[in-house]
Design a protein around this motif. Structure first.
Motif, short mmCIF file in Angstrom:
data_model
loop_
_atom_site.label_atom_id
_atom_site.label_comp_id
_atom_site.label_asym_id
_atom_site.label_seq_id
_atom_site.Cartn_x
_atom_site.Cartn_y
_atom_site.Cartn_z
N ARG A 168 31.10 -36.53 -15.10
CA ARG A 168 31.64 -36.70 -16.45
C ARG A 168 30.46 -36.92 -17.37
NH1 ARG A 168 36.18 -40.99 -17.07
NH2 ARG A 168 37.52 -39.23 -16.65
N GLY A 169 30.35 -36.10 -18.40
CA GLY A 169 29.19 -36.12 -19.29
C GLY A 169 28.93 -37.44 -19.96
N ASP A 170 29.98 -38.11 -20.46
CA ASP A 170 29.77 -39.32 -21.25
C ASP A 170 29.34 -40.52 -20.42
OD1 ASP A 170 32.29 -39.28 -20.07
OD2 ASP A 170 33.26 -40.39 -21.68
N SER A 171 29.77 -40.60 -19.18
CA SER A 171 29.46 -41.78 -18.37
C SER A 171 28.56 -41.49 -17.18
CB SER A 171 30.76 -42.41 -17.85
OG SER A 171 31.35 -41.54 -16.89
N GLY A 172 28.43 -40.24 -16.81
CA GLY A 172 27.66 -39.90 -15.62
C GLY A 172 28.41 -40.17 -14.33
N ARG A 173 29.62 -40.69 -14.44
CA ARG A 173 30.46 -40.95 -13.26
C ARG A 173 31.03 -39.65 -12.74
NH1 ARG A 173 30.35 -46.10 -11.09
NH2 ARG A 173 30.12 -47.60 -12.76
N LYS A 174 31.31 -39.60 -11.45
CA LYS A 174 31.88 -38.38 -10.91
C LYS A 174 33.41 -38.44 -10.96
CE LYS A 174 31.88 -39.54 -6.00
NZ LYS A 174 31.47 -39.12 -4.67
N ILE A 175 34.01 -37.28 -11.17
CA ILE A 175 35.46 -37.17 -11.18
C ILE A 175 35.87 -36.04 -10.23
CG2 ILE A 175 35.76 -38.11 -13.51
CD1 ILE A 175 36.18 -35.22 -14.48
N PRO A 176 37.04 -36.18 -9.63
CA PRO A 176 37.50 -35.16 -8.68
C PRO A 176 38.03 -33.94 -9.42
CG PRO A 176 39.17 -36.83 -8.93
CD PRO A 176 37.99 -37.29 -9.74
N ALA A 177 37.93 -32.82 -8.74
CA ALA A 177 38.47 -31.59 -9.29
C ALA A 177 38.98 -30.71 -8.14
CB ALA A 177 37.42 -30.83 -10.08
N PHE A 178 39.95 -29.93 -8.47
CA PHE A 178 40.51 -28.94 -7.56
C PHE A 178 40.51 -27.63 -8.33
CE2 PHE A 178 44.44 -26.50 -7.16
CZ PHE A 178 44.26 -25.99 -5.89
N SER A 179 40.16 -26.54 -7.66
CA SER A 179 40.19 -25.25 -8.36
C SER A 179 40.70 -24.15 -7.44
CB SER A 179 38.81 -24.88 -8.91
OG SER A 179 37.92 -24.59 -7.86
N LEU A 180 41.24 -23.16 -8.09
CA LEU A 180 41.68 -21.94 -7.42
C LEU A 180 41.17 -20.79 -8.27
CD1 LEU A 180 43.39 -20.37 -5.33
CD2 LEU A 180 45.32 -20.61 -6.92
N ARG A 181 40.31 -19.95 -7.67
CA ARG A 181 39.74 -18.81 -8.38
C ARG A 181 40.15 -17.53 -7.67
NH1 ARG A 181 33.50 -16.94 -8.50
NH2 ARG A 181 34.09 -16.42 -6.38
N MET A 182 40.62 -16.57 -8.47
CA MET A 182 41.03 -15.28 -7.92
C MET A 182 40.69 -14.18 -8.92
SD MET A 182 44.65 -16.29 -6.12
CE MET A 182 44.58 -14.94 -4.93
N HIS A 183 40.76 -12.95 -8.47
CA HIS A 183 40.54 -11.80 -9.33
C HIS A 183 41.60 -11.79 -10.43
CE1 HIS A 183 40.33 -7.59 -10.63
NE2 HIS A 183 39.07 -7.64 -10.19
N VAL A 184 41.26 -11.28 -11.58
CA VAL A 184 42.16 -11.27 -12.73
C VAL A 184 43.48 -10.55 -12.42
CG1 VAL A 184 41.28 -9.19 -13.85
CG2 VAL A 184 42.23 -11.05 -15.24
N ARG A 185 43.48 -9.63 -11.49
CA ARG A 185 44.72 -8.93 -11.15
C ARG A 185 45.76 -9.90 -10.58
NH1 ARG A 185 41.22 -6.82 -7.00
NH2 ARG A 185 41.54 -8.08 -5.16
N ASP A 186 45.31 -11.09 -10.11
CA ASP A 186 46.20 -12.10 -9.55
C ASP A 186 46.49 -13.24 -10.53
OD1 ASP A 186 46.53 -10.91 -6.97
OD2 ASP A 186 44.46 -11.50 -6.53
N LYS A 187 46.32 -12.96 -11.82
CA LYS A 187 46.55 -14.00 -12.83
C LYS A 187 47.97 -14.56 -12.76
CE LYS A 187 45.97 -15.16 -17.68
NZ LYS A 187 45.47 -14.72 -18.97
N GLU A 188 48.94 -13.70 -12.55
CA GLU A 188 50.33 -14.15 -12.45
C GLU A 188 50.52 -15.12 -11.28
OE1 GLU A 188 54.71 -12.15 -11.79
OE2 GLU A 188 53.13 -10.93 -12.66
#
Length: 135
Positions: A26-46
């Motif tokens: 986290r930019g303001d505090s330097g503390r870490k925060i959890p994140a989850f992501s899912l990345r796919m090709h744009v054809r799978d946007k739906e």
């Protein structure tokens, strides 16, 4: 694809292949925060949108190009979505190496450099998922 045609087991399968659990600063505090992501090709946007609608409906879908490829990405950082959806819905359905990665990620919630607004999450699953605390 609509919310009626996608279930949590299907989502977990996508996550095993295409998802990530990670920590960011986290930019303001330097503390870490959890994140989850899912990345796919744009054809799978739906499909990514359907995952978002089931797990974190307030999050935005990002679209970007990298090395000539066009992607969409869902990033979940909201502590409520992580606590109420990502952990209890996905964890029991994960398998293989992704489950191991998830457990390592989960243990990051107890670290001192984790943002206090997220650290409480480590203690709330002891009755529901005691195996997360065995290591």
């Amino acid at each position: 694809m609509t919310e009626q045609t996608i279930n949590f087991d299907f989502i977990a399968g996508l996550i095993v292949g295409e998802g990530s659990f990670y920590w960011t600063k986290r930019g303001d505090s330097g503390r870490k925060i959890p994140a989850f992501s899912l990345r796919m090709h744009v054809r799978d946007k739906e499909l990514v949108t359907a995952v978002r609608d089931n797990l974190a409906p307030t999050e935005k879908i990002y679209e970007y190009k990298h090395n000539g490829r066009h992607y969409v990405m869902l990033i979940v950082r909201n502590p409520g979505d992580i606590k109420n959806k990502i952990i209890p819905i996905l964890y029991p359905r994960l398998c293989g190496y992704k489950k191991k990665q998830f457990i390592e990620w989960f243990h990051g919630f107890r670290d001192e450099d984790t943002a206090e607004s997220h650290r409480f999450i480590f203690n709330i699953f002891k009755k529901q998922f005691p195996e997360l605390y065995e290591t």
